[in-house]
Design an enzyme around this catalytic site. Sequence first.
Site, mmCIF file in Angstrom:
data_model
loop_
_atom_site.group_PDB
_atom_site.id
_atom_site.type_symbol
_atom_site.label_atom_id
_atom_site.label_comp_id
_atom_site.label_asym_id
_atom_site.label_seq_id
_atom_site.Cartn_x
_atom_site.Cartn_y
_atom_site.Cartn_z
ATOM 1 N N LYS A 194 0.733 -1.246 -0.097
ATOM 2 C CA LYS A 194 0.001 0.064 0.058
ATOM 3 C C LYS A 194 0.883 1.263 -0.100
ATOM 4 C CE LYS A 194 -4.057 -1.893 2.181
ATOM 5 N NZ LYS A 194 -4.967 -1.887 1.305
ATOM 6 N N ARG A 207 -10.201 -11.508 0.454
ATOM 7 C CA ARG A 207 -11.038 -12.635 -0.215
ATOM 8 C C ARG A 207 -10.172 -13.907 -0.101
ATOM 9 N NH1 ARG A 207 -10.639 -9.147 -5.562
ATOM 10 N NH2 ARG A 207 -10.730 -7.737 -4.085
#
Length: 498
Positions: A278, A352
């Site tokens: 990030k 996920r």
Amino acid sequence: MFTVRRQQPFTEEHESLIIGLFDRPVKFEEKLLELDHSFSGQLTELVKSGDISARKEQIAKIHTFGQIPSKRLYMIGLGKEKESSFEDIREAFGVVFKRIKKDKLEETAIYLDSFTTEKVEALDVAHALSEAFALATYQFEDYKQKPNEPEKCIERIVVYTEEADSEEINAALTVGYAYGKGTNSARTLVNTPGNLLTATDLAEYAKELAEKYSFEVEVLEKDDMIKLGMGAMLAVNQGSAEPPKMIVLKYQAKDEWTDVIGLVGKGITFDTGGYSIKTKAGIVGMKTDMGGAAAVLGAMEVIGELRPEQNVVAVIPSTDNMISGNALKPDDVIMSMSGKTIEVLNTDAEGRLVLADAVTYAKHHGANYLVDVATLTGGVITALGTETTGAMTNNDEWYQQVFEASIEAGEPIWRLPIFEKDKQRVRNSKMADLNNSPGSEGHAIMGGAFIGEFADTTPWVHLDIAGTATTKKGGNLGPSGATGVMVRTLALLVERFQ
Ligand code: BES
Ligand code: ZN
Ligand code: ZN
């Protein structure tokens, strides 16, 4: 905490007395006439001069100087009676409880009947009152040398009503308070920094909850995950110094383990993004990436308190998402517990992956209906903003139940589609059955579509709370920071499930 009395409040002595004021023509309605008489009509004068206002969320604090036994009156404006909803009343209570907390009072009385309308009856008002009390007075204890010690807070609330049976009012107060407390517990988990809340800490917390409410508890360790083939969960943990945990809580209130509701919550205790790292701005705040886990644990607390006649299994995959020589890399291919293989295109799409194995494991534990809750995508914030949780589903009827619970809880959700072409995008890989990041178009939908591959034919709703789990500005029902969103929706869903 709460005492109920079946009478009017004006003859008893309290530190403060809260009264709701609807915007009605002419003058005080009958319920408040007696009070106005005690002040020789002065309240009417104050309403005329605008010092007491029935406008929404306006508070007038009146020192009573012995005109009535209670020392202070807090009159809270409720707006037009016909337009007033359950949520408006709850907000109004939030405003007044915050004010009384600020005024450092320890006790208050409430004239419940001054808040009822045709639509919002006494029992609803009782629920709104106790829920708002818990939510509005919530405070996270910080870590400063001079910490913000818990402020003096209201310890006793006496509720006056002639409109309903005290036992029923008491029950409604208990329910509202449980919902509020469960939400606050989730807020505290989310606000806690990643170094102080690891997967191990989260598992300990779940065990304490299990002990308190007699839930069955199971915590899978890394070795267990290897045996079960949870390759997706393990892949995310691979770069970490902290062991992963797959946390399972079971609550059984039916004779048979049937109609099991599976609640699955993303428990990433810190998300660096992994090698798809990030940005330095984007990484700040990623301690909140276990907001889904917190929502599920908060809901389990409410369920433990209220013990609805349902069967629930909660599954929380927990780890941080870190970088090291061992970490997962883009291009890696991994195998999930379901047997489906996954080409990892982006290590920042880790939620996920852990949810894939958690959903499979929830089914393994007999879940017949699934809801997963996750701070899954920045895309959902672009799509729906920070007030609305994104939802996706494979089953209209199940979605309807979740939707209705969310509206009743005041935690709105909105549905995004998963069409066949969306499914094809997550199935598009030369190397494996699925890929975990088909590109930035329809980000939020891709996240949902991926998890849907593991829910398969089991009715399932995916709730993406990336935008709603935290708030920059505080409101009437809580400060800035974690919101505890979806605790009440999940708990209501379970309570109302049929
Ligand atoms: N934890 C983040 C999502 C997130 C973003 C939560 C902002 C809260 C606030 C998630 O794991 C993530 O990084 N998602 C990526 C997905 C992408 C790489 C496919 C995103 O949304 O950018
Ligand atoms: Zn991520
Ligand atoms: Zn994440």
